[in-house]
Design a protein around this motif. Structure first.
Motif, mmCIF file in Angstrom:
data_model
loop_
_atom_site.group_PDB
_atom_site.id
_atom_site.type_symbol
_atom_site.label_atom_id
_atom_site.label_comp_id
_atom_site.label_asym_id
_atom_site.label_seq_id
_atom_site.Cartn_x
_atom_site.Cartn_y
_atom_site.Cartn_z
ATOM 1 N N SER A 180 7.727 67.110 6.105
ATOM 2 C CA SER A 180 8.715 67.610 5.155
ATOM 3 C C SER A 180 8.521 66.945 3.796
ATOM 4 O O SER A 180 8.359 65.733 3.692
ATOM 5 C CB SER A 180 10.111 67.301 5.680
ATOM 6 N N MET A 181 8.547 67.782 2.728
ATOM 7 C CA MET A 181 8.371 67.250 1.373
ATOM 8 C C MET A 181 9.537 66.334 1.002
ATOM 9 O O MET A 181 9.383 65.434 0.190
ATOM 10 C CB MET A 181 8.258 68.398 0.355
ATOM 11 N N THR A 182 10.702 66.553 1.619
ATOM 12 C CA THR A 182 11.856 65.703 1.302
ATOM 13 C C THR A 182 11.690 64.308 1.906
ATOM 14 O O THR A 182 12.349 63.371 1.485
ATOM 15 C CB THR A 182 13.161 66.325 1.845
ATOM 16 N N GLN A 183 10.810 64.181 2.904
ATOM 17 C CA GLN A 183 10.630 62.875 3.542
ATOM 18 C C GLN A 183 9.658 61.982 2.773
ATOM 19 O O GLN A 183 9.653 60.767 2.988
ATOM 20 C CB GLN A 183 10.150 63.058 4.982
ATOM 21 N N ILE A 184 8.836 62.560 1.888
ATOM 22 C CA ILE A 184 7.875 61.738 1.130
ATOM 23 C C ILE A 184 8.616 60.735 0.235
ATOM 24 O O ILE A 184 8.281 59.551 0.240
ATOM 25 C CB ILE A 184 6.892 62.601 0.318
ATOM 26 N N PRO A 185 9.650 61.153 -0.543
ATOM 27 C CA PRO A 185 10.385 60.159 -1.341
ATOM 28 C C PRO A 185 11.051 59.095 -0.471
ATOM 29 O O PRO A 185 11.081 57.920 -0.838
ATOM 30 C CB PRO A 185 11.442 60.997 -2.081
ATOM 31 N N GLU A 199 8.604 55.835 -8.239
ATOM 32 C CA GLU A 199 9.152 54.929 -7.220
ATOM 33 C C GLU A 199 8.263 53.691 -7.062
ATOM 34 O O GLU A 199 8.746 52.582 -6.822
ATOM 35 C CB GLU A 199 9.255 55.676 -5.880
ATOM 36 N N ILE A 200 6.945 53.889 -7.229
ATOM 37 C CA ILE A 200 5.997 52.771 -7.121
ATOM 38 C C ILE A 200 5.980 51.960 -8.423
ATOM 39 O O ILE A 200 5.570 50.801 -8.441
ATOM 40 C CB ILE A 200 4.575 53.299 -6.802
ATOM 41 N N GLY A 201 6.440 52.573 -9.508
ATOM 42 C CA GLY A 201 6.415 51.897 -10.809
ATOM 43 C C GLY A 201 5.259 52.354 -11.669
ATOM 44 O O GLY A 201 4.859 51.663 -12.616
ATOM 45 N N LEU A 202 4.704 53.529 -11.347
ATOM 46 C CA LEU A 202 3.548 54.057 -12.086
ATOM 47 C C LEU A 202 3.907 55.374 -12.762
ATOM 48 O O LEU A 202 4.716 56.148 -12.242
ATOM 49 C CB LEU A 202 2.366 54.300 -11.136
ATOM 50 N N ALA A 203 3.282 55.618 -13.924
ATOM 51 C CA ALA A 203 3.347 56.934 -14.556
ATOM 52 C C ALA A 203 2.077 57.692 -14.161
ATOM 53 O O ALA A 203 1.122 57.096 -13.654
ATOM 54 C CB ALA A 203 3.420 56.780 -16.077
ATOM 55 N N GLU A 225 10.882 53.349 1.338
ATOM 56 C CA GLU A 225 10.818 52.289 2.352
ATOM 57 C C GLU A 225 9.566 51.429 2.189
ATOM 58 O O GLU A 225 9.632 50.203 2.307
ATOM 59 C CB GLU A 225 10.833 52.898 3.768
ATOM 60 N N ILE A 226 8.405 52.058 1.919
ATOM 61 C CA ILE A 226 7.150 51.294 1.902
ATOM 62 C C ILE A 226 7.063 50.381 0.678
ATOM 63 O O ILE A 226 6.553 49.263 0.775
ATOM 64 C CB ILE A 226 5.902 52.220 1.987
ATOM 65 N N VAL A 227 7.590 50.810 -0.473
ATOM 66 C CA VAL A 227 7.452 49.989 -1.688
ATOM 67 C C VAL A 227 8.141 48.630 -1.540
ATOM 68 O O VAL A 227 7.508 47.591 -1.756
ATOM 69 C CB VAL A 227 7.934 50.748 -2.948
ATOM 70 N N PRO A 228 9.430 48.557 -1.135
ATOM 71 C CA PRO A 228 10.044 47.227 -0.977
ATOM 72 C C PRO A 228 9.389 46.381 0.111
ATOM 73 O O PRO A 228 9.290 45.158 -0.026
ATOM 74 C CB PRO A 228 11.510 47.527 -0.647
ATOM 75 N N VAL A 229 8.912 47.014 1.190
ATOM 76 C CA VAL A 229 8.212 46.258 2.239
ATOM 77 C C VAL A 229 6.936 45.649 1.650
ATOM 78 O O VAL A 229 6.651 44.464 1.845
ATOM 79 C CB VAL A 229 7.875 47.162 3.459
ATOM 80 N N ASP A 251 -0.623 44.194 -6.331
ATOM 81 C CA ASP A 251 -1.012 44.413 -4.928
ATOM 82 C C ASP A 251 -0.059 45.360 -4.218
ATOM 83 O O ASP A 251 -0.482 46.195 -3.423
ATOM 84 C CB ASP A 251 -1.071 43.074 -4.181
ATOM 85 N N TYR A 252 1.255 45.239 -4.495
ATOM 86 C CA TYR A 252 2.210 46.101 -3.800
ATOM 87 C C TYR A 252 1.989 47.565 -4.146
ATOM 88 O O TYR A 252 2.185 48.455 -3.304
ATOM 89 C CB TYR A 252 3.659 45.675 -4.080
ATOM 90 N N ALA A 253 1.552 47.836 -5.396
ATOM 91 C CA ALA A 253 1.284 49.222 -5.805
ATOM 92 C C ALA A 253 0.083 49.779 -5.038
ATOM 93 O O ALA A 253 0.107 50.917 -4.559
ATOM 94 C CB ALA A 253 1.031 49.292 -7.314
ATOM 95 N N LEU A 254 -0.973 48.973 -4.904
ATOM 96 C CA LEU A 254 -2.174 49.420 -4.185
ATOM 97 C C LEU A 254 -1.881 49.617 -2.703
ATOM 98 O O LEU A 254 -2.327 50.601 -2.107
ATOM 99 C CB LEU A 254 -3.311 48.406 -4.384
ATOM 100 N N VAL A 255 -1.121 48.687 -2.107
ATOM 101 C CA VAL A 255 -0.756 48.832 -0.690
ATOM 102 C C VAL A 255 0.065 50.115 -0.496
ATOM 103 O O VAL A 255 -0.174 50.892 0.435
ATOM 104 C CB VAL A 255 0.032 47.597 -0.192
ATOM 105 N N SER A 256 1.023 50.353 -1.396
ATOM 106 C CA SER A 256 1.864 51.559 -1.306
ATOM 107 C C SER A 256 1.023 52.824 -1.432
ATOM 108 O O SER A 256 1.233 53.794 -0.690
ATOM 109 C CB SER A 256 2.941 51.549 -2.395
ATOM 110 N N LEU A 257 0.052 52.823 -2.359
ATOM 111 C CA LEU A 257 -0.823 53.997 -2.548
ATOM 112 C C LEU A 257 -1.670 54.254 -1.305
ATOM 113 O O LEU A 257 -1.857 55.407 -0.897
ATOM 114 C CB LEU A 257 -1.721 53.800 -3.776
#
Length: 278
Positions: free
Chosen positions: A2-7, A71-75, A12-16, A38-44
């Motif tokens: 579901s596209m609504t589940q991606i956000p 949400e990750i902090g990227l444009a 959840e993954i970004v704060p972890v 590092d958190y941005a790369l892990v999230s990606l």
């Protein structure tokens, strides 16, 4: 998916990832000649596995999802080229992947009752030239998962390209690593080894492993096992099947150390997907 589940997954993954990498207060995008946080790369990378796409397709899809990249902090302009994202995968250590896995399991409030079992993943098809050049001969990857039987969260994972060592010795290694988080450990008869039972008891973990029948007293040993908890060991098969159905039967990485990271992150993604659905 579901596209609504991606956000929700990204939320959840970004704060972890921020907690585990310890650079959550840094800017996600490179600043003043620095690199990505590092958190941005892990999230990606977790999003790449969640979307089940290639590096290039992941970046192309994220360019159309400003809410997700924000949400990750990227444009959109900050997104790394696919080759940069691919190279960054090597910098994620296996120890970071294990902590990510532990943190993602905590979203489920584990019961401390675990079960362990192994499964096999196909390694992606490689050209004969590549195989010859890199001695790439192993066709399957053996993956042993420790699963919480109540929540079905993956607590730990071990990968191997060899058949060396018994399953029982491997189970002891995994149990030792998770000793403070386990009250019982269930496994099938393939893990029947007295030294494993003794080690588990020394760690304060109740072994729920049936004895193979060699003598009448083996029946007596088996009769004392908590049958309800022992039968929960089938949850490992359920989880193995769920991970493969949703995230694939094949690892795409070509080198064993990349494959191990990919499997660990697949388990992280599975845990978070399950938490988001609930």
């Amino acid at each position: 998916m579901s596209m609504t589940q991606i956000p929700r997954f990204t939320g959840e993954i970004v704060p972890v990832a921020q907690r585990v990498t310890g650079d959550g207060d840094e800017s996600a995008a490179p600043e003043g000649g620095g690199g990505f946080a590092d958190y941005a790369l892990v999230s990606l990378h977790c999003l790449r596995i969640y979307l089940d796409t290639s590096y290039r397709m992941t970046i192309d899809l994220l360019k159309e999802m400003p809410q997700i990249t924000g949400e990750i902090g990227l444009a959109e302009a900050d997104l790394p080229p696919p080759s940069t994202l691919c190279k960054a995968f090597d910098r994620i250590s296996m120890s970071v992947c294990r902590v990510l896995l532990r943190q993602s399991a905590q979203l489920h409030d584990p019961s401390k009752h675990g079960a362990i079992d192994a499964t096999f993943y196909e390694r992606s098809a490689a050209s004969p030239h590549y195989c010859q050049r890199t001695s790439y001969r192993v066709q399957k990857l053996k993956v042993t998962k420790l699963v919480d039987t109540d929540s079905q969260a993956v607590l730990d994972v071990h990968c191997s390209t060899t058949r060396e060592g018994s399953d029982a010795d491997l189970a002891e290694q995994i149990a030792r690593r998770n000793a403070g988080d386990l009250r019982s450990l269930a496994a099938d008869k393939g893990y029947d080894k007295q030294s494993l039972r003794e080690s588990l008891r020394d760690l304060g973990i109740r072994p729920l492993i049936k004895h193979r029948i060699f003598a009448p007293y083996d029946h007596a040993h088996n009769a004392r096992i908590d049958e309800q908890r022992y039968n929960q060991r089938s949850m490992t098969e359920t989880v193995n099947s769920a991970v493969k159905r949703s995230l694939g039967f094949t690892v795409q990485a070509r080198s064993w150390f990349r494959e191990f990271r990919e499997i660990a992150l697949m388990c992280v993604v599975y845990n978070i997907k399950r938490a988001v659905k609930q």
